[in-house]
Design an enzyme around this catalytic site. Sequence first.
Site, PDB file in Angstrom:
ATOM      1  N   TYR A 110       0.859  -1.181   0.000  1.00  0.00           N
ATOM      2  CA  TYR A 110       0.000   0.000   0.000  1.00  0.00           C
ATOM      3  C   TYR A 110       0.894   1.229   0.000  1.00  0.00           C
ATOM      4  CZ  TYR A 110      -3.506   3.438   1.133  1.00  0.00           C
ATOM      5  OH  TYR A 110      -4.328   4.540   1.081  1.00  0.00           O
ATOM      6  N   HIS A 162       5.669  15.296   8.566  1.00  0.00           N
ATOM      7  CA  HIS A 162       4.887  14.125   8.168  1.00  0.00           C
ATOM      8  C   HIS A 162       3.423  14.291   8.528  1.00  0.00           C
ATOM      9  CE1 HIS A 162       7.334  11.050   6.342  1.00  0.00           C
ATOM     10  NE2 HIS A 162       8.300  11.257   7.211  1.00  0.00           N
ATOM     11  N   HIS A 175       3.390 -41.460  18.383  1.00  0.00           N
ATOM     12  CA  HIS A 175       4.670 -40.833  18.082  1.00  0.00           C
ATOM     13  C   HIS A 175       5.812 -41.833  18.267  1.00  0.00           C
ATOM     14  CE1 HIS A 175       2.449 -37.080  18.245  1.00  0.00           C
ATOM     15  NE2 HIS A 175       3.551 -36.368  17.991  1.00  0.00           N
ATOM     16  N   GLU A 204      11.528   5.175  16.416  1.00  0.00           N
ATOM     17  CA  GLU A 204      11.513   4.716  15.021  1.00  0.00           C
ATOM     18  C   GLU A 204      12.829   5.127  14.357  1.00  0.00           C
ATOM     19  OE1 GLU A 204       8.904   5.483  10.929  1.00  0.00           O
ATOM     20  OE2 GLU A 204       8.812   6.911  12.584  1.00  0.00           O
ATOM     21  N   HIS A 205      13.169   6.399  14.469  1.00  0.00           N
ATOM     22  CA  HIS A 205      14.434   6.929  13.946  1.00  0.00           C
ATOM     23  C   HIS A 205      15.240   7.507  15.101  1.00  0.00           C
ATOM     24  CE1 HIS A 205      11.385   7.663  10.680  1.00  0.00           C
ATOM     25  NE2 HIS A 205      12.279   6.988   9.995  1.00  0.00           N
ATOM     26  N   ASP A 240      15.244   7.574   4.424  1.00  0.00           N
ATOM     27  CA  ASP A 240      13.912   7.641   3.829  1.00  0.00           C
ATOM     28  C   ASP A 240      13.959   7.412   2.321  1.00  0.00           C
ATOM     29  OD1 ASP A 240      12.339   7.994   6.023  1.00  0.00           O
ATOM     30  OD2 ASP A 240      12.018  10.146   5.757  1.00  0.00           O
ATOM     31  N   GLN A 277      10.739  15.259  10.449  1.00  0.00           N
ATOM     32  CA  GLN A 277       9.700  14.334  10.917  1.00  0.00           C
ATOM     33  C   GLN A 277       8.405  15.071  11.202  1.00  0.00           C
ATOM     34  OE1 GLN A 277       9.900  10.859  10.913  1.00  0.00           O
ATOM     35  NE2 GLN A 277      11.543  11.671   9.664  1.00  0.00           N
TER      36      GLN A 277
END
Length: 438
Positions: free
Chosen positions: A126, A260, A417, A324-325, A358, A257
């Site tokens: 996506y 965003h 078994h 995240e970063h 990125d 950031q």
Amino acid sequence: MAVRIYDNPPREQWGEIVARPKVDLADLSHTVAEVLEAVRVEGDEALRRYERRFDGVELAGFQVTPDEIEAASAAVSPELKAAIGQAIDNITKFHASQAVAVHKVETTPGVWCWQKAVGIERVGIYVPGGTAPLFSTVLMLAVPARLAGCREVVMCTPPGRDGRVAPAILYAARATGVDRIFKLGGVQAIGALAFGTASVPAVSKIFGPGNRYVMAAKQQVQMQGVAIDMPAGPSEVMVVADSGADLRFVAADFLSQAEHGADSQSVLVTSCRDLADRLPDEIERQASRLPRYEWIAKSLAHSSIVLLDDDREQLDLVNAYAPEHLIVHRADAEAWATGVVNAGSVFLGYYSPESAGDYASGTNHTLPTSGYARAYSGVNLDSFTRKITFQHISPEGLKNLGPVIETMAAAEELEAHRRAVTIRLQNLNKANDHDNPE
């Protein structure tokens, strides 16, 4: 522009610092579930209805045609094509290095075990295209999918009100070998990939970022048996800086950031009071020149500057936040970062901006947010594979290992078994008796 400043906060206050902006999925879960169920039951009819409602476009067909791809490619500038080509080369080099050769191990004499990575047969990616045409996401997902050996890569991306997809997205899809592209956005796109319709094939795993509706949709289809890359939320960055850090660089990293979206978050950790005192004004100076100023202002309202004099405490806060970063503006960046255990992607030194990851350095930008870096990796080659284990046991190997298996199976009271081994051992013993008569 308000950025909260914490001056050597006690550890009891760290929970407040590491908290992310609240993204309440409960208020939209009903809407998401309703759309997903409609797509599952009604298929293409529901897709058309929701594209009219949410993307404001009437679509006769969903799949992008070869002519549309050709026209889009012609519209992309030579400079951007060259940049995309360089990015693809770097992403390919880095992700190809993650492949592991098949290695057979003899665990017991006559018992060989090995593992083989097999590409997921059909994956869905996506690609957001609403506020910005994120063609870089195509590169980050389609390149490793192809390297992993996925047989088919299906892509969904929202069209504009003119029914077209951003040219750069289509060019990137063609350059990376995406098989089929569909003009679908939001929850309905996730539903189409998860359940399949007459036009869109169902996939085994869905990748890619999106808004909170897309995030909620991915989480819901995961509960219905469709794999997803990871839980994901608003983007975030944590910056650790020493007195040698350039104020302009730190501010630019904050803003990269913040633009965003309103839910993004930036955090500075430093022992340098001069840097902490001057950063808000520098952020304002740079932000005032940016087109996404309104979003940036909202993002910075829940961003912060944390003064911590102790290096060990700085590292502990980083690992508690699990960013995240993580950007490390320190002269000793590489040595200092050896203590980082919770982060999605780390950028070392004064000249390593997060935007390199990125776009074009080679690492993947699809990363865990909201503290999920404590347990999740970013997207990598393994994300597109399944690991299948194999074993081959020779007659001699079963003689060596069989008694161990029999003992363990008997202890668990699983007679079938045990017998699966015993019957083979008896057969081998008979064969040996036949070959060696007394």
